[in-house]
Design an enzyme around this catalytic site. Structure first.
Site, short mmCIF file in Angstrom:
data_model
loop_
_atom_site.label_atom_id
_atom_site.label_comp_id
_atom_site.label_asym_id
_atom_site.label_seq_id
_atom_site.Cartn_x
_atom_site.Cartn_y
_atom_site.Cartn_z
N ASP A 62 0.82 -1.20 0.00
CA ASP A 62 0.00 0.00 0.00
C ASP A 62 0.86 1.26 0.00
O ASP A 62 2.08 1.20 0.18
CB ASP A 62 -0.96 -0.01 1.20
CG ASP A 62 -0.31 -0.48 2.50
OD1 ASP A 62 0.94 -0.44 2.59
OD2 ASP A 62 -1.03 -0.87 3.42
N ASN A 128 -7.87 -3.56 13.91
CA ASN A 128 -9.23 -3.83 13.43
C ASN A 128 -9.24 -4.99 12.43
O ASN A 128 -10.26 -5.25 11.80
CB ASN A 128 -9.83 -2.56 12.79
CG ASN A 128 -9.04 -2.11 11.58
OD1 ASN A 128 -8.10 -2.77 11.15
ND2 ASN A 128 -9.43 -0.97 11.01
N GLU A 135 -9.77 -2.31 5.02
CA GLU A 135 -10.45 -2.13 6.30
C GLU A 135 -11.62 -3.10 6.42
O GLU A 135 -12.06 -3.69 5.43
CB GLU A 135 -10.93 -0.68 6.40
CG GLU A 135 -9.84 0.38 6.23
CD GLU A 135 -8.92 0.54 7.45
OE1 GLU A 135 -8.72 -0.44 8.20
OE2 GLU A 135 -8.40 1.66 7.65
#
Ligand code: PGA
Length: 234
Positions: A62, A128, A135
């Protein structure tokens, strides 16, 4: 998934270096690489070896949107500083955070990944459950795309910036499908903050609410952690 627990971080990172160098010696030439605090000791240790990656290609997971490769918080800069400066690869690729057209940039990066299938993918994990910047809620079928970062991710990464306001709001990330095409995946989860999410992955939940849980169905995943079993665990 194979899980290995370590009581010493030193031993964990030594093992991680062995896995990567063995993969290379066994013929891996295309490596998916990761950034973050977890990877810094790993890259430092790789730099101490005599491993030679000059016949290999790297593809990072990323990159932040809006940061140039020269910006100290860009992942291009991170990779140069922690690894490539000392261990150059034949070619190293990251998404271009300054690309004019995000849709075209994501497609360009994805097509590179399809052209050079990954032999090996290194992963950290977000609190998370994110992998790369995928995400919770990201489709397991996703390819490289532009994401809006969750506030919790920006807060977690604010430690690398002067303030959270400076953390970019968007990033490019390999998609989950792009990641799990890799033949072999090494995930490193270090520190108490990762305990809850790691337990969810190890419990073999398979849900897009926990992106890393996609790994439970991959045939060749190794997880290294310094987290010990809690007393009430089996
Ligand atoms: P960290 O980040 O290594 O800085 O904890 C991991 C991640 O968010 O994937």
């Amino acid at each position: 998934m194979k899980l290995e627990r370590f009581s010493s971080k030193e031993d964990l990172y030594t093992r991680a270096v062995d896995i990567i160098v063995n993969a290379k010696n066994d013929g891996a030439t295309t490596f998916g690489l990761a950034t973050g605090g977890t990877m810094e000791p790993l890259y430092a240790k790789i730099c101490e070896t005599d491993a030679d990656f000059t016949n290999c290609m790297s593809f990072n997971l990323d990159e932040y949107v809006g940061l140039s490769a020269k910006h100290e918080q860009s992942y291009a800069y991170y990779m140069y500083k922690h690894l490539f400066h000392h261990k150059p690869f034949k070619e190293s690729h990251l998404p271009n955070g300054l690309a004019d057209n995000p849709t075209e940039e994501a497609a360009r990066y994805e097509s590179l990944l399809q052209q050079y299938p990954l032999d090996f993918q290194l992963l950290g994990i977000g609190q998370n459950g994110h992998i790369g910047f995928n995400e919770p809620g990201t489709s397991f079928d996703s390819l490289t795309h532009l994401v809006t970062l969750e506030e919790s991710t920006r807060q977690a990464n604010a430690r690398f910036f002067d303030s959270v306001d400076e953390v970019p709001t968007e990033a490019y990330t390999m998609g989950i499908q792009s990641i799990i095409r890799a033949k072999c995946i090494l995930l490193i989860a270090v520190g108490e903050a990762k305990r809850t999410v790691l337990e969810r992955v190890l419990a073999s939940e398979y849900t897009e609410a926990v992106p890393a849980s996609v790994l439970t169905k991959h045939p060749n995943v190794i997880i290294l952690t310094d987290l010990q079993k809690e007393e009430n665990e089996q």
